[in-house]
Design a protein around this motif. Structure first.
Motif, mmCIF file in Angstrom:
data_model
loop_
_atom_site.group_PDB
_atom_site.id
_atom_site.type_symbol
_atom_site.label_atom_id
_atom_site.label_comp_id
_atom_site.label_asym_id
_atom_site.label_seq_id
_atom_site.Cartn_x
_atom_site.Cartn_y
_atom_site.Cartn_z
ATOM 1 N N LEU A 168 0.669 -1.202 0.086
ATOM 2 C CA LEU A 168 0.047 -0.033 -0.058
ATOM 3 C C LEU A 168 0.843 1.365 0.068
ATOM 4 O O LEU A 168 0.756 2.086 -0.786
ATOM 5 C CB LEU A 168 -1.016 -0.049 1.518
ATOM 6 C CG LEU A 168 -2.050 -1.035 1.125
ATOM 7 C CD1 LEU A 168 -3.132 -0.797 2.141
ATOM 8 C CD2 LEU A 168 -3.038 -0.301 -0.259
ATOM 9 N N ARG A 187 0.575 4.186 -2.736
ATOM 10 C CA ARG A 187 0.142 5.663 -2.433
ATOM 11 C C ARG A 187 1.258 6.414 -3.131
ATOM 12 O O ARG A 187 1.183 7.765 -3.286
ATOM 13 C CB ARG A 187 0.308 6.010 -0.881
ATOM 14 C CG ARG A 187 -0.878 4.885 -0.122
ATOM 15 C CD ARG A 187 -2.319 5.794 -0.299
ATOM 16 N NE ARG A 187 -3.275 5.087 0.220
ATOM 17 C CZ ARG A 187 -4.167 4.522 -0.684
ATOM 18 N NH1 ARG A 187 -4.505 4.836 -1.939
ATOM 19 N NH2 ARG A 187 -5.094 3.772 0.030
ATOM 20 N N ARG A 230 -9.305 -2.098 -4.767
ATOM 21 C CA ARG A 230 -10.176 -1.712 -3.515
ATOM 22 C C ARG A 230 -9.660 -0.539 -2.627
ATOM 23 O O ARG A 230 -10.146 0.666 -2.177
ATOM 24 C CB ARG A 230 -10.260 -2.929 -2.495
ATOM 25 C CG ARG A 230 -11.504 -3.867 -2.882
ATOM 26 C CD ARG A 230 -11.773 -4.826 -1.744
ATOM 27 N NE ARG A 230 -10.695 -5.694 -1.445
ATOM 28 C CZ ARG A 230 -10.537 -6.680 -1.815
ATOM 29 N NH1 ARG A 230 -11.189 -7.216 -2.912
ATOM 30 N NH2 ARG A 230 -9.456 -7.618 -1.722
ATOM 31 N N HIS A 231 -8.355 -0.201 -2.923
ATOM 32 C CA HIS A 231 -7.616 0.565 -2.134
ATOM 33 C C HIS A 231 -7.011 1.826 -3.088
ATOM 34 O O HIS A 231 -6.595 3.071 -2.268
ATOM 35 C CB HIS A 231 -6.373 0.103 -1.312
ATOM 36 C CG HIS A 231 -6.591 -0.794 -0.121
ATOM 37 N ND1 HIS A 231 -6.830 -1.873 -0.335
ATOM 38 C CD2 HIS A 231 -7.082 -0.431 1.125
ATOM 39 C CE1 HIS A 231 -7.335 -2.469 0.780
ATOM 40 N NE2 HIS A 231 -7.282 -1.720 1.654
#
Lengths: 325, 153
Positions: A99, A103, A128-129
Motif C-alpha cells: 500500500l 500511495r 479496493r484501495h
C-alpha cells in the motif's frame, strides 16, 4: 464481489481484474473495440491520440517480457505516458508495504496501474484501495487470473474461426493446475457460449473439482484432441511446481506433447495456440509450433490491440487530480 | 450535391471519397457512384480522435476505419451528414493525416447548420439550416435516408 468492483454504476468497465463478474456483452464490446484498434496498424502513424496526457504505470512484481512489452506498446499507441516499475528490484526489498508503494506512485498523478504479482488477489486488493480516479488492469495474479491474455486468445479465435463460438470445440491441454491463463480462458469461453470445452491433462496437473468450471476432462491426449477446432497448449510451469507432480519433462512430452501425428485426430483446419513462452520439445514439437496451424505469433500481435481496447475502456474519463495537497 | 461537387472540384484519378461514420458513410455511398471516382469509398470512425474523451470516455460502438487506397497525394472529399460545431471534421482530418499526407481535403455535407466552434466550412452542402440551441438534426438510414429535427433539453 469482483463484478461490482469491475463494472461501474453506468454498466461500463471500471477496472479489469478477472473475466468472472463480467458479462457476454462486455466481452463482445472488448473484442469489437480491439478489432478497431487492430486497424490502427494500417496507418502510417500507428498511434491514436485517445489517451494523450494520461499516465499508465506498469507495476510488475513478477518477471515478464512479452506481457509487459505489449502493455507498454499498447499504452504508447494510445499516446499515454508509460512508466515501468519492477518492484522486485526496488522498494519492497527495502521493506515498503504494497500500500505504501501504491500511495507513493499515486502521488505522482497516475491514471492507471497495470499490475502483475505472484500472489492471487493482488490486483483486486489494489483496486479496493486505489484512488477513485485510478483504474487497475490485472496483468496476472498468482494462479488466479490473467484476463487480458484470455481476451487476446478470444480475439485470436474469433479472427480464425468467426464470431460463432457455439459451433467450436476447444481443448486446453497441459498444466491447468498452475495456470491463471487457463482459468481466465475457461471463464471467457463459457461466457461466449463455446460449443464444447475440454481440458486435457494428467491428474496431478488438474485442480480439484475442475468439472465444476463447466469443462469435460480428458486424461488421454488423443481422445481429448479428437475433432477439436482449437487447441490451446499451456506452458509447463516448472517454477511453480512443488514436489513430484511429474516424473520428467521427457515423460510429459511422451504423453502430452503435441506432435504432427497427434494433431491429425483434430479437425483438418484446427488452430493451435500457446500463450508463450514455449518450451519446445516439452509441450509441443517445433514442427507444430512453427507449422501452418500455429497462430502463436498472431496471438502476440493481437495482444497489443486487445490491451489497447481494455485500457481505453477502463480508463476513467476524468483524469487523476491532485488529491494529495 | 454531386453536380456542385463536379463543378467546384477537379475530380480525377487522384480523387478519393471518405465518409465519416455513420451518417457520412451513407451519404458517401449515394454520392460516390454519381461522380465516377475510381478508388472505392473509404470509411472513417473518428472515435479514437475525439476531443471529448475526458467528458464521456470511450465510445462503445466504435468500428474499424477502412481506407482502401493510399492517402498520400490524394485529393480527398470528406463526407459527413451534418456540419455543426466542426469538431468531428477536425478529428477526421487528424485521423486522415495519420494515414498519410493528402494533396488536399474538401468537405461535403448533407446539412450545414449554425453553431460552428472551429474555423471549418464545407465546400459543398445540400441544405442550410438555422436551428435553435436545443434543436438537433439527425440522419437515420441507411434505407431510406431520413432527416429529422429533434428538440433536446
Amino acid at each position: 464481489m469482483s463484478g461490482n468492483l469491475q463494472i461501474g454504476e453506468d454498466g461500463r468497465l471500471r477496472h479489469f481484474l478477472s473475466i468472472e463478474g463480467l458479462n457476454r456483452a462486455l466481452l463482445t464490446e472488448i473484442l469489437d473495440t480491439a478489432e478497431s484498434f487492430a486497424g490502427v496498424t494500417e496507418q502510417s502513424i500507428k498511434k491514436v491520440p485517445l489517451l494523450r496526457g494520461r499516465t499508465i504505470v506498469n507495476l510488475f512484481f513478477e518477471a515478464s517480457t512479452r506481457t509487459r512489452t505489449t502493455f507498454e506498446l499498447a499504452a504508447k499507441r494510445l499516446s499515454a505516458d508509460v512508466l515501468n516499475i519492477n518492484v522486485n528490484a526496488s522498494a519492497t526489498v527495502k521493506g515498503e508495504t504494497l500500500l505504501d508503494t501504491l500511495r507513493n506512485i499515486e502521488a505522482m498523478h497516475v491514471d492507471m496501474f497495470v499490475v502483475r504479482h505472484a500472489d492471487s488477489g493482488t490486483a483486486h486488493f489494489i483496486a479496493r484501495h486505489a484512488q477513485p480516479h485510478v483504474s487497475i488492469i490485472n496483468a496476472g495474479d498468482g494462479r488466479h487470473a490473467h484476463p487480458t491474455q484470455a481476451m487476446l486468445d478470444m480475439f485470436t479465435i474469433r479472427r480464425e474461426k468467426g464470431p460463432d463460438f457455439g459451433r467450436l470445440t476447444v481443448a486446453i491441454v497441459g498444466d491447468i493446475a498452475h495456470s491463471r491463463v487457463a482459468r481466465s480462458q475457461i471463464h471467457a469461453l463459457n461466457l461466449l457460449n463455446v460449443g464444447e470445452l475440454r481440458v486435457v491433462a494428467p491428474r496431478t496437473l488438474l485442480p480439484a473439482h475442475v468439472e465444476s468450471l463447466g469443462v469435460r476432462v480428458f486424461h488421454d491426449l488423443r481422445e481429448g484432441l479428437r475433432d477439436a477446432d482449437v487447441i490451446i497448449m499451456l506452458r509447463l510451469q516448472r517454477e511453480r511446481m512443488q514436489g513430484a507432480m511429474l516424473p520428467s519433462e521427457h515423460e510429459y512430452y511422451r504423453l502430452y506433447g503435441l506432435t504432427r501425428e497427434r494433431l491429425a485426430v483434430a479437425r483438418p483446419d484446427v488452430t493451435v495456440m500457446h500463450p508463450g513462452p514455449i518450451n519446445r520439445g516439452v509441450e509441443m514439437d517445433s514442427l507444430v509450433a512453427d507449422g501452418p496451424q500455429s497462430v502463436i505469433l498472431e496471438q502476440v500481435t493481437y495482444g497489443i490491440a486487445t490491451r489497447m481496447a481494455v485500457m481505453s475502456m477502463a480508463m476513467h474519463p476524468t483524469p487523476a487530480q491532485d488529491n494529495h495537497g | 450535391m454531386a453536380g456542385a461537387l463536379r463543378e467546384r472540384l477537379n475530380i480525377d484519378e487522384h480523387t478519393a471519397m471518405v465518409g465519416i461514420h455513420t451518417g457520412g458513410v451513407w451519404v458517401a455511398q449515394q454520392l460516390h457512384p454519381l461522380l465516377g471516382i475510381e478508388a472505392p469509398p473509404g470509411e472513417l470512425d473518428i472515435s479514437f480522435y475525439r476531443d471529448d474523451f475526458t467528458r464521456i470516455g470511450m465510445n462503445p460502438q466504435v468500428r474499424p476505419s477502412q481506407l482502401p487506397f493510399s492517402v498520400d497525394d490524394r485529393h480527398i472529399i470528406l463526407v459527413d451528414d451534418v456540419l455543426h460545431t466542426g469538431r468531428t471534421i477536425r478529428a477526421a482530418m487528424n485521423e486522415l493525416f495519420d494515414y498519410g499526407r493528402p494533396a488536399s481535403i474538401s468537405l461535403a455535407v448533407l446539412v450545414e447548420r449554425d453553431g460552428r466552434e472551429l474555423p471549418i466550412e464545407a465546400a459543398v452542402s445540400g441544405l442550410h439550416m438555422k436551428l435553435g440551441d436545443h434543436e438537433h438534426v439527425k440522419l437515420s438510414g441507411p434505407a431510406p435516408l431520413c432527416l429529422e429535427v429533434k428538440h433536446v433539453e
